[in-house]
Scaffold this active site. Structure first.
Site, PDB file in Angstrom:
ATOM      1  N   ASP A   9      33.916  32.548  26.229  1.00  0.00           N
ATOM      2  CA  ASP A   9      34.650  32.345  27.433  1.00  0.00           C
ATOM      3  C   ASP A   9      36.040  31.819  27.059  1.00  0.00           C
ATOM      4  O   ASP A   9      36.667  31.510  25.808  1.00  0.00           O
ATOM      5  CB  ASP A   9      34.020  31.048  28.337  1.00  0.00           C
ATOM      6  CG  ASP A   9      34.865  30.863  29.475  1.00  0.00           C
ATOM      7  OD1 ASP A   9      35.203  31.653  30.170  1.00  0.00           O
ATOM      8  OD2 ASP A   9      35.122  29.507  29.841  1.00  0.00           O
ATOM      9  N   LYS A  50      36.804  34.432  40.524  1.00  0.00           N
ATOM     10  CA  LYS A  50      37.471  33.680  41.606  1.00  0.00           C
ATOM     11  C   LYS A  50      37.397  33.567  42.970  1.00  0.00           C
ATOM     12  O   LYS A  50      37.323  32.796  43.723  1.00  0.00           O
ATOM     13  CB  LYS A  50      39.212  33.183  41.071  1.00  0.00           C
ATOM     14  CG  LYS A  50      39.333  32.894  39.536  1.00  0.00           C
ATOM     15  CD  LYS A  50      38.440  31.554  39.276  1.00  0.00           C
ATOM     16  CE  LYS A  50      38.689  31.443  37.606  1.00  0.00           C
ATOM     17  NZ  LYS A  50      37.730  30.704  37.104  1.00  0.00           N
TER      18      LYS A  50
END
EC number: 3.11.1.1
Length: 264
Positions: A9, A50
């Site tokens: 990540d 997001k």
């Protein structure tokens, strides 16, 4: 069993210690509408695409009830889109300040590459956001072999598609010859859904939510308690292993390889 690739990540794992870049922005876009949200609430969906993160916040019962109290209705898709557009605008302006590699990451990556291991990456950021982060991180010495964003696949986390695209581009299979490492619950689910060895990193993580200064100054017993809470959360959500710092990753790899462990 030989590990051939590691998929990292970004924010909270390899860059942006504590994953602070998006946190304040999520809180700000709700605050501007008179709906206060806590840092803990803002962090809970971290790792998702997001706009999905914004949507998840609006679906939290306390936040939804507060929104309904103020506006007389629950948040609409138009509200979500408007907040996300504001989120993007603010985040783009600050992202370059939150792209520094976390201490020890570059050294671990160099060691993995010496062993012939390929380095992939996934993220909850969009491609446009990652163009900023990846460029700045590269200037500071961190550049994985491949990067996949949710824009590049049908859906982001917890779906496994970003990991699969990494596997294809890196030329590695089967999936249990790869490790997925991240700092959020959605990272753990992504790795498990992809059939990969899944590792949660604790210090610097969004789940721990502490800055380096806070970690250094915190009472050791209190810090240990917080670390164990995050460790348990990772395990409950599918982590095969947890590590406190990235420097422990290679010892995890050796356990997998030497003990011929099998993914369960």
């Amino acid at each position: 069993m030989k590990i051939e690739a590691v998929i990292f990540d970004w924010a909270g794992t390899t860059v942006d210690y504590g994953c602070f870049a998006p946190l304040e922005v999520f809180m700000e876009i709700f605050h501007k509408r008179g709906v206060g949200i806590t840092a803990e609430e803002a962090r809970k969906p971290m790792g998702l695409l997001k706009i999905d993160h914004v949507r998840a916040l609006t679906e939290m019962p306390r936040i939804a009830n507060e929104w309904n109290r103020i506006f007389g209705q629950l948040p609409t898709e138009t509200d979500i889109q408007e907040m996300y557009e504001e989120f993007e605008e603010i985040l783009f302006a600050i992202l370059p300040r939150y792209a520094s590699p976390i201490h020890g990451v570059k050294e671990v990556i160099a060691s993995l590459r010496e062993r012939g291991i390929k380095i992939g990456s996934t993220t909850g950021y969009t491609r446009e956001m990652m163009d900023i982060v990846a460029k700045e991180a590269a200037l500071q010495g961190y550049k994985p072999d491949f990067l996949v964003t949710p824009d590049d696949v049908p859906a982001g986390r917890p779906y496994p598609w970003m990991c699969y695209k990494n596997a294809m581009e890196l030329g590695v299979y089967p999936m249990n010859h790869m490790i997925k490492i991240g700092d959020t619950v959605s990272d753990m689910k992504e790795g498990r859904n992809a059939g990969m060895w899944t590792v949660g990193v604790i210090l610097g993580s969004s789940e721990l939510g502490l800055s380096e200064e806070e970690v250094e100054n915190m009472d050791s017993a209190e810090l240990r308690e917080k670390i164990e809470v995050v460790r348990n959360r990772f395990v409950e959500n599918g982590a095969h292993f947890t590590i406190e710092t990235m420097q422990e990753l290679e010892s995890v790899m050796e356990r997998i390889e030497k003990q011929e462990l099998i993914i369960s």
